[in-house]
Design a protein around this motif. Sequence first.
Motif, PDB file in Angstrom:
ATOM      1  N   ALA A 114       0.835  -1.202   0.000  1.00  0.00           N
ATOM      2  CA  ALA A 114       0.000   0.000   0.000  1.00  0.00           C
ATOM      3  C   ALA A 114       0.873   1.257   0.000  1.00  0.00           C
ATOM      4  CB  ALA A 114      -0.935  -0.004   1.205  1.00  0.00           C
ATOM      5  N   ASP A 115       1.966   1.225   0.767  1.00  0.00           N
ATOM      6  CA  ASP A 115       2.882   2.378   0.805  1.00  0.00           C
ATOM      7  C   ASP A 115       3.423   2.689  -0.586  1.00  0.00           C
ATOM      8  OD1 ASP A 115       2.645   2.884   3.439  1.00  0.00           O
ATOM      9  OD2 ASP A 115       4.506   1.902   4.057  1.00  0.00           O
ATOM     10  N   PHE A 118       0.940   4.237  -2.635  1.00  0.00           N
ATOM     11  CA  PHE A 118       0.721   5.589  -2.128  1.00  0.00           C
ATOM     12  C   PHE A 118       1.811   6.561  -2.573  1.00  0.00           C
ATOM     13  CE2 PHE A 118      -2.479   5.436   1.455  1.00  0.00           C
ATOM     14  CZ  PHE A 118      -3.162   6.532   0.995  1.00  0.00           C
ATOM     15  N   SER A 119       2.899   6.026  -3.120  1.00  0.00           N
ATOM     16  CA  SER A 119       4.014   6.899  -3.490  1.00  0.00           C
ATOM     17  C   SER A 119       3.786   7.634  -4.797  1.00  0.00           C
ATOM     18  CB  SER A 119       5.305   6.096  -3.625  1.00  0.00           C
ATOM     19  OG  SER A 119       5.489   5.309  -2.499  1.00  0.00           O
ATOM     20  N   SER A 122      -2.217  10.616  -7.068  1.00  0.00           N
ATOM     21  CA  SER A 122      -3.300   9.822  -7.657  1.00  0.00           C
ATOM     22  C   SER A 122      -3.487  10.069  -9.152  1.00  0.00           C
ATOM     23  CB  SER A 122      -4.598  10.047  -6.899  1.00  0.00           C
ATOM     24  OG  SER A 122      -4.760  11.396  -6.564  1.00  0.00           O
ATOM     25  N   PRO A 150      -4.921   1.537  -1.969  1.00  0.00           N
ATOM     26  CA  PRO A 150      -4.204   1.800  -0.713  1.00  0.00           C
ATOM     27  C   PRO A 150      -5.028   2.634   0.272  1.00  0.00           C
ATOM     28  CG  PRO A 150      -3.262   3.074  -2.510  1.00  0.00           C
ATOM     29  CD  PRO A 150      -4.225   2.118  -3.124  1.00  0.00           C
ATOM     30  N   GLN A 151      -5.870   3.534  -0.252  1.00  0.00           N
ATOM     31  CA  GLN A 151      -6.675   4.365   0.655  1.00  0.00           C
ATOM     32  C   GLN A 151      -7.626   3.504   1.491  1.00  0.00           C
ATOM     33  OE1 GLN A 151      -8.547   7.422  -1.693  1.00  0.00           O
ATOM     34  NE2 GLN A 151      -6.614   8.125  -2.542  1.00  0.00           N
ATOM     35  N   ARG A 154      -5.721   1.272   4.038  1.00  0.00           N
ATOM     36  CA  ARG A 154      -5.291   1.937   5.267  1.00  0.00           C
ATOM     37  C   ARG A 154      -6.453   2.192   6.215  1.00  0.00           C
ATOM     38  NH1 ARG A 154      -0.619   6.323   4.294  1.00  0.00           N
ATOM     39  NH2 ARG A 154       1.013   4.810   3.823  1.00  0.00           N
TER      40      ARG A 154
ATOM     41  N   ASN B 299       6.712  14.024   1.470  1.00  0.00           N
ATOM     42  CA  ASN B 299       6.006  13.444   2.605  1.00  0.00           C
ATOM     43  C   ASN B 299       6.945  13.218   3.782  1.00  0.00           C
ATOM     44  OD1 ASN B 299       3.705  13.513   1.140  1.00  0.00           O
ATOM     45  ND2 ASN B 299       3.537  11.307   0.838  1.00  0.00           N
TER      46      ASN B 299
END
Lengths: 278, 321
Positions: A114-115, A118-119, A122, A150-151, A154, B299
């Motif tokens: 997921a990380d 997330f990188s 979107s 990933p949203q 989490r 981030n």
Amino acid sequence: MPATRLAKNSIALAGLAIVALYLLAILVSLVWLPFDPVKIDAEHLLEAPSLASGHLFGTDEFGRDILSRIMKGSLVSLVISISATALGSVVGIFMGIWAGYLGGRWDHWIMRLADVLFSFPSLLLAIFVMAVLGERTYNVVFAIGIVYIPQFARISRGAILTIKPAEFVKAARSSGAGSAYILFRHLLPNILVPIIVQISLSLSVAILLESSLSFLGLGVQPPYPSWGNMLSSARKVMVIAPWTAVYPGLAIVFLVLGFNLLGDGLRDILDPRLKNVK
Amino acid sequence: MGRYIAKRLLSLIPVLFGVSVIVFFLVRLIPGSALQMYMGTQVEASPAQMEELKRIFGEDRPVPVLYLEWLGRLLQGDFGVSLRTGRPVLPDIASRLPLSLELTLMALFLALLIGIPQGIFASLGRRPFWDLANRVIGLLGLSLPQFWLAALMVLAFSGFRGWIPMGNFVSFAANPLRNIQMLLLPSLAIGIGLAAVIMRYTRNSMLEVLQMDYIRTARAKGLTRRVVILRHALKNAILPVITVAGFNTGYLLGGAIVIEEVFALPGMGRLALYAIYQRDYPVIQGIVLVIATLFVLVNLLTDLIYALVDPRIRLDSGGKH
């Protein structure tokens, strides 16, 4: 009861009304449209909106009625947004609850995945996926769905972690319930509140992402109308015919606003604790 | 703090490794090989030349080997060569990066400039009507498609070219004033959504802080409302706002891709779009890698700033749960 609280929450109600209006427009568009949304009409190029001609929102550079094209386009926008959100939420929730419930190595690897997803910002991820898969309408569903995985992972993992230590979970386990049973029967129903709110907000972002992709020529392909590709072709003529750019944009804004109002209102109704989160 | 930074930097390695795997293997999914695409634009080749080309395009080696070769070159700063222009990818990206970064930073600045005062304002007048109005305005800001806003701006200002110059781009180094003038509307279009997010967070955060005892104490000891709000309340309320702004900066970079296209600005986004239209995969890979790396770094920076301001975070072993 949630139903009466929904009736009292003007924000959620307004959102619901807007979404319902679009659903009604889609239903109508399936059986009737003011004009043919695809056929070229050389005698009515770029006509300004008027009641007399019947073109309430005017016509575009091919003489096609803009209202009819907006109505036709609302179907594809909504179907893509709903399918993409469904895809992203089902996969993401599944990943998230397993990670949260099993913990340990599973949790580590699922959340690292997921990380990584997330990188990517979107829109960039969606554009990249479209560039790879090719510009076909059903690929837009994948492109946006991947953004959501990933949203949802989490959110559902976080929610599972907060209720996992609860007494009722221990009780179920000590009475011999299996992992899958506990997960889907006991845990999932208890984390639905943040998920429902996230679904509503995701629908709004999906509309924006779909229209951005179509605007860039990577989404729904002409001549089939979508709000994004209508705006894209309007760029060439909007200086002399501003209505070609104004109405499709307003169609996007109101539907997105509808989902945002609904999501925001639902947050108030379903969970007062979440009220100040965003 | 030093240990915390080192730990967070190390945690980037697996993430960036994962990013590179995704970028590499997604592109391999494309039907038709890079060689076929390349040949599509070229004349016939002899069998010997074909062998040579196959070796160059790596069709004689297994995919995992190609990935490792690719990764090795990446680490040396070699992002490959454009299939269309034949030029190395990295210098082309590097020459367009400053404009995209400038847009992103200006958008962030404008979002803070609009969002924070508006959020403070919204937290003060708590009459039901204003509350509702502020909420709807905030949600409306979130609902505007950036590219549509940008197109409307182009439309609205097409009659006033002298005020907001468009057309040939001027770099900041060449003419700072004109450069900022040119980027004002594009960055506003990119930043307005974030302004709405910031406004909502500022409002909620202020409302929480204003209920606290120390605020009542400050009022009770005779400080003016203005001093209490700006010095005492805002100072504590601003922390979550900074975090949200930081984490959203990467999304601004994504928004810049579309907005550059509308305003015809020669940034990285436009390069990416042309690469996509022309199926120039080395360029696409390069841009996606650069943006994802920047996104992850921003981030991380946000996390570090937060840890710097709020020491409690550092003690929490740095876990992001």
